[in-house]
Design a protein around this motif. Structure first.
Motif, mmCIF file in Angstrom:
data_model
loop_
_atom_site.group_PDB
_atom_site.id
_atom_site.type_symbol
_atom_site.label_atom_id
_atom_site.label_comp_id
_atom_site.label_asym_id
_atom_site.label_seq_id
_atom_site.Cartn_x
_atom_site.Cartn_y
_atom_site.Cartn_z
ATOM 1 N N SER A 179 0.866 -1.306 0.113
ATOM 2 C CA SER A 179 -0.403 0.285 -0.234
ATOM 3 C C SER A 179 1.126 1.186 0.261
ATOM 4 C CB SER A 179 -1.341 -0.215 1.255
ATOM 5 O OG SER A 179 -1.568 -1.328 1.118
ATOM 6 N N ILE A 180 1.698 1.343 0.794
ATOM 7 C CA ILE A 180 2.663 2.410 0.567
ATOM 8 C C ILE A 180 3.840 2.070 -0.340
ATOM 9 C CG2 ILE A 180 5.009 3.778 2.385
ATOM 10 C CD1 ILE A 180 3.126 1.840 4.698
ATOM 11 N N ALA A 181 4.289 1.579 -0.669
ATOM 12 C CA ALA A 181 4.901 1.603 -2.005
ATOM 13 C C ALA A 181 4.499 1.795 -3.622
ATOM 14 C CB ALA A 181 5.618 -0.065 -2.496
ATOM 15 N N ILE A 182 3.099 1.230 -3.240
ATOM 16 C CA ILE A 182 2.121 1.525 -5.005
ATOM 17 C C ILE A 182 1.455 3.810 -4.356
ATOM 18 C CG2 ILE A 182 0.368 1.475 -3.826
ATOM 19 C CD1 ILE A 182 1.174 0.433 -7.332
ATOM 20 N N SER A 183 1.514 3.887 -3.475
ATOM 21 C CA SER A 183 1.724 5.222 -3.606
ATOM 22 C C SER A 183 2.582 6.417 -4.014
ATOM 23 C CB SER A 183 1.026 6.007 -2.382
ATOM 24 O OG SER A 183 0.731 7.155 -1.996
ATOM 25 N N ILE A 184 4.180 5.766 -3.075
ATOM 26 C CA ILE A 184 5.456 5.704 -3.448
ATOM 27 C C ILE A 184 5.539 6.207 -5.240
ATOM 28 C CG2 ILE A 184 7.208 5.953 -3.344
ATOM 29 C CD1 ILE A 184 7.011 5.382 -0.846
ATOM 30 N N ALA A 185 5.275 5.001 -5.758
ATOM 31 C CA ALA A 185 5.418 4.612 -7.127
ATOM 32 C C ALA A 185 4.521 5.669 -8.092
ATOM 33 C CB ALA A 185 5.131 3.225 -7.929
ATOM 34 N N LEU A 186 3.295 5.574 -7.731
ATOM 35 C CA LEU A 186 2.669 6.919 -8.319
ATOM 36 C C LEU A 186 3.191 8.305 -8.293
ATOM 37 C CD1 LEU A 186 -1.100 5.084 -8.052
ATOM 38 C CD2 LEU A 186 -0.028 5.211 -9.883
ATOM 39 N N ALA A 187 2.920 8.529 -6.596
ATOM 40 C CA ALA A 187 3.622 9.862 -6.795
ATOM 41 C C ALA A 187 4.611 10.541 -7.511
ATOM 42 C CB ALA A 187 4.073 10.133 -5.531
ATOM 43 N N SER A 192 3.812 13.960 -9.370
ATOM 44 C CA SER A 192 2.802 15.229 -7.263
ATOM 45 C C SER A 192 2.568 14.778 -6.496
ATOM 46 C CB SER A 192 1.201 15.072 -8.388
ATOM 47 O OG SER A 192 1.048 13.733 -8.599
ATOM 48 N N GLY A 193 2.222 15.008 -5.156
ATOM 49 C CA GLY A 193 1.852 14.707 -3.880
ATOM 50 C C GLY A 193 1.392 13.387 -4.139
ATOM 51 N N PHE A 194 1.418 12.468 -3.222
ATOM 52 C CA PHE A 194 1.172 11.354 -2.656
ATOM 53 C C PHE A 194 -0.857 11.379 -2.738
ATOM 54 C CE2 PHE A 194 4.409 11.297 0.024
ATOM 55 C CZ PHE A 194 5.641 10.312 -0.882
ATOM 56 N N ASP A 195 -1.247 10.362 -3.292
ATOM 57 C CA ASP A 195 -2.337 10.109 -3.209
ATOM 58 C C ASP A 195 -3.111 8.994 -2.278
ATOM 59 O OD1 ASP A 195 -5.113 9.677 -3.962
ATOM 60 O OD2 ASP A 195 -4.724 8.178 -5.165
ATOM 61 N N ALA A 196 -3.710 9.728 -1.420
ATOM 62 C CA ALA A 196 -4.039 9.391 0.004
ATOM 63 C C ALA A 196 -4.543 7.598 -0.187
ATOM 64 C CB ALA A 196 -4.564 10.044 0.960
ATOM 65 N N SER A 197 -5.903 8.002 -1.158
ATOM 66 C CA SER A 197 -6.749 6.846 -0.545
ATOM 67 C C SER A 197 -5.563 4.962 -1.479
ATOM 68 C CB SER A 197 -7.654 7.356 -1.996
ATOM 69 O OG SER A 197 -6.958 6.947 -3.324
ATOM 70 N N VAL A 198 -4.947 5.395 -1.889
ATOM 71 C CA VAL A 198 -3.438 4.540 -2.612
ATOM 72 C C VAL A 198 -3.685 3.422 -1.578
ATOM 73 C CG1 VAL A 198 -2.231 3.038 -3.951
ATOM 74 C CG2 VAL A 198 -3.585 5.022 -4.795
ATOM 75 N N ILE A 199 -3.196 4.807 -0.788
ATOM 76 C CA ILE A 199 -1.875 3.983 0.954
ATOM 77 C C ILE A 199 -3.662 3.322 1.487
ATOM 78 C CG2 ILE A 199 -1.742 4.299 3.145
ATOM 79 C CD1 ILE A 199 0.211 6.287 1.625
ATOM 80 N N TRP A 200 -4.896 3.971 2.216
ATOM 81 C CA TRP A 200 -5.981 3.442 2.976
ATOM 82 C C TRP A 200 -6.812 2.680 2.802
ATOM 83 C CZ3 TRP A 200 -10.452 4.674 1.774
ATOM 84 C CH2 TRP A 200 -11.191 6.308 1.133
ATOM 85 N N LEU A 201 -6.931 2.751 1.466
ATOM 86 C CA LEU A 201 -8.487 1.821 0.778
ATOM 87 C C LEU A 201 -8.010 0.488 0.754
ATOM 88 C CD1 LEU A 201 -10.976 1.993 -0.555
ATOM 89 C CD2 LEU A 201 -9.686 2.586 -2.717
ATOM 90 N N PRO A 202 -6.840 0.408 0.414
ATOM 91 C CA PRO A 202 -6.473 -1.514 0.940
ATOM 92 C C PRO A 202 -6.500 -1.527 2.480
ATOM 93 C CG PRO A 202 -4.658 -0.335 -0.918
ATOM 94 C CD PRO A 202 -5.694 0.812 -0.197
ATOM 95 N N ILE A 203 -5.517 -1.201 3.137
ATOM 96 C CA ILE A 203 -5.536 -1.204 4.501
ATOM 97 C C ILE A 203 -7.257 -0.925 5.044
ATOM 98 C CG2 ILE A 203 -5.250 -0.075 6.597
ATOM 99 C CD1 ILE A 203 -2.404 1.106 5.267
ATOM 100 N N ARG A 371 -1.903 -3.733 -13.011
ATOM 101 C CA ARG A 371 -3.508 -2.629 -13.251
ATOM 102 C C ARG A 371 -2.785 -1.100 -13.112
ATOM 103 N NH1 ARG A 371 -6.199 -6.817 -11.505
ATOM 104 N NH2 ARG A 371 -6.916 -5.334 -9.729
ATOM 105 N N THR A 372 -2.633 -0.910 -12.144
ATOM 106 C CA THR A 372 -2.393 0.008 -11.477
ATOM 107 C C THR A 372 -1.365 1.153 -11.871
ATOM 108 O OG1 THR A 372 -3.141 -0.314 -8.749
ATOM 109 C CG2 THR A 372 -2.184 2.135 -9.433
ATOM 110 N N LEU A 373 0.069 0.356 -12.614
ATOM 111 C CA LEU A 373 0.588 0.806 -13.174
ATOM 112 C C LEU A 373 0.694 1.272 -14.614
ATOM 113 C CD1 LEU A 373 4.232 -0.311 -11.342
ATOM 114 C CD2 LEU A 373 3.112 1.561 -10.618
ATOM 115 N N GLY A 374 0.068 -0.291 -15.126
ATOM 116 C CA GLY A 374 0.237 -0.325 -17.071
ATOM 117 C C GLY A 374 1.156 0.106 -17.262
ATOM 118 N N GLY A 375 1.092 -0.177 -18.674
ATOM 119 C CA GLY A 375 2.185 -0.445 -19.866
ATOM 120 C C GLY A 375 3.117 -1.243 -19.330
ATOM 121 N N GLU A 376 4.559 -0.851 -20.468
ATOM 122 C CA GLU A 376 5.540 -1.612 -20.052
ATOM 123 C C GLU A 376 5.817 -2.533 -18.440
ATOM 124 O OE1 GLU A 376 7.991 -0.663 -21.950
ATOM 125 O OE2 GLU A 376 7.243 -1.036 -24.741
ATOM 126 N N THR A 377 6.018 -0.997 -17.514
ATOM 127 C CA THR A 377 6.268 -1.199 -16.027
ATOM 128 C C THR A 377 5.736 -2.055 -15.297
ATOM 129 O OG1 THR A 377 7.354 0.618 -16.242
ATOM 130 C CG2 THR A 377 6.821 0.137 -13.883
#
Length: 482
Positions: A179-187, A192-203, A371-377
């Motif tokens: 949950s923490i890593a995917i938020s850092i990766a998206l940011a 831009s800043g962190f998307d808090a929902s990406v952290i708290w929603l899975p938790i 699905r979240t990161l998308g593309g080749e990554t």
């Protein structure tokens, strides 16, 4: 024969194709255990190898449509495994070793993640977002193959109790880390800043699953009073686990943690070990299908397919590095954690060997991350986790069995099965030692001659009780006519 089956499959009805595919998986898994048994390998390894042989990479006996349609097997198998793990979370046990187990879990999970990130980002110069998410996924450990190996060997003791509790807590740490890593990766990718929902929603979803698991555990206790017949207890417990899996699928969350909570609540409220034994005897065909299904999804050429590389690094090199570094991180982290908590040497030296398997939660999180990161990554992330998970599940049970043997949790040696006090025998010969050990074994044997496991005995008692209940009305009717 293989060509005949492959050619006949497309012409069959859908029902026939499904039934024959399941039969091939069951018989294939069983047949492979006859070979792996000669090499003293765990059954889990045989099931995965059977899946690889039956799948699209080898003989192509099971159609891809059947493989894709059997995703639900993973949730059901994880439900049975997780419910069984819950039995080991008794309050009295957690009070004694709960803090130590959590410390060990944090060390081994975080060490694996830290090493994978450092090697991927600083040494191999891979993308920051990719390295962060891949490192988080390294924390998760699969309980299914380890549990199967423990059941197969009949291992028990402090090492087994510690291992099962660490595996259970491990996925909690893995979920939080992801949950923490995917938020850092998206940011980092968005700038831009962190998307808090990406952290708290899975938790939040997993907290809801845990709360529902507690309620389902209480419901299971209420629906199964002592007077309830044994066959109905089995029906109710399976129905509850299936229902919970369905709810978790709706919430898009793994049933692992919630089913652990069901087992934990039930065992602490009832102290009913018999139900766990019955389910353990009932579940092997389901677990076989789960591991064969994992093998069916394995494609060795996947590491060279898709994007083919991460940045400028070939994908297969990233996969090999991840595979090796995670193993080192798990072992070192478990060793340091046991050292900090002052665990016995037999636990400290061998616990890390039993933490190698990775599937289930890691594969689910990898698909979500892709699905979240998308593309080749995202595609590269999913490919590496899928391929490495199958390899982990192949060597993991072997390493787990080795760790159980080295830690003296089980043994096949006569001197370990029937220890005797040699000092009582004056200069014993080999024959005298053998006679003494046979006598020691005879003293421990039950009065009846049949060698029946506790799980088989519990299941047999359920069948006998059901048969008696079916015959009783017939006997009563005969008495009334007389």
């Amino acid at each position: 024969m293989f060509d005949f089956i492959k050619n006949a499959m497309p012409e069959m009805s859908q029902a026939a194709t499904v039934i024959i595919s399941v039969a091939l998986m069951l018989f294939g898994g069983f047949a492979m255990t006859r070979l792996t048994k000669l090499a003293r390998l765990p059954n889990v390894t045989a099931y995965i190898i059977a899946g690889i042989l039956l799948g699209p990479f080898c003989f192509k006996l099971v159609p891809q449509s059947i493989i894709d349609g059997m995703d639900f097997i993973s949730d059901i198998a994880l439900a049975f495994i997780a419910f069984g793990v819950g039995e080991f979370f008794r309050l009295e046990t957690l009070k004694k070793s709960g803090v130590k187990v959590m410390v060990i879990t944090v060390f081994e999970a975080c060490m694996a993640s830290a090493l994978v990130f450092c090697v991927c980002y600083f040494v191999m110069k891979l993308d920051f977002a990719f390295s962060t998410v891949l490192a988080a996924l390294a924390a998760a450990t699969a309980p299914a193959s380890t549990m199967m190996t423990i059941r197969q060997t009949g291992a028990k003791g402090e090492f087994v109790d510690t291992l099962l509790q660490v595996i259970a807590f491990d996925d909690v740490v893995g979920l939080v880390a992801y949950s923490i890593a995917i938020s850092i990766a998206l940011a980092s990718t968005a700038g831009s800043g962190f998307d808090a929902s990406v952290i708290w929603l899975p938790i939040v979803k997993n907290i809801i699953a845990l709360a529902l698991g507690a309620l389902f555990g209480l419901l299971m206790k209420l629906l199964m009073p002592k007077k309830r017949s044994t066959d109905n207890r089995l029906i109710i417990s399976v129905g509850i686990l299936f229902t919970f899996c369905g709810i978790c699928a709706l919430l898009d969350v793994s049933p692992l943690l919630g089913c652990m909570m069901i087992g934990t609540v039930y065992i602490n409220l009832t102290d009913d070990k018999k139900l766990f034994l019955q389910l353990n005897y009932f579940s092997p065909p389901i677990l076989l299908l789960f591991f064969v299904r994992s093998g069916l999804g394995f494609r060795l050429d996947a590491l060279a397919g898709g994007s083919g590389q991460v940045g400028t690094t070939p994908l297969w090199i990233v996969g090999v590095v991840y595979f090796a570094v995670r193993i080192v991180g798990k072992y070192v982290g478990a060793y340091v954690g046991c050292l900090v908590t002052k665990k016995d040497k037999s636990i400290r030296n061998y616990l890390g060997l039993a933490l190698i398997p990775q599937a289930g939660v890691a594969i689910g999180l990898a698909a979500l991350g892709a699905r979240t990161l998308g593309g080749e990554t995202g595609e590269a992330l999913n490919t590496i986790i899928l391929a490495s998970s199958v390899l982990y599940e192949m060597i993991g049970p072997v390493a787990a069995k080795l760790s159980l043997s080295l830690s003296k949790s089980y043994s096949t040696k006569l001197e370990d099965i029937a220890p005797i006090n040699i000092e009582e025998v004056h200069q014993p010969t080999e024959v005298e030692l053998l006679i003494a050990r046979i006598q020691a074994i005879q003293k421990e044997l039950p009065k009846h001659n049949e060698e029946v496991s506790a799980a088989e005995q519990a299941f047999t008692e359920a069948a006998e009780e059901q048969l008696e209940s079916l015959q009783y009305p017939r006997r009563r009717g005969m008495m009334n006519r007389m």
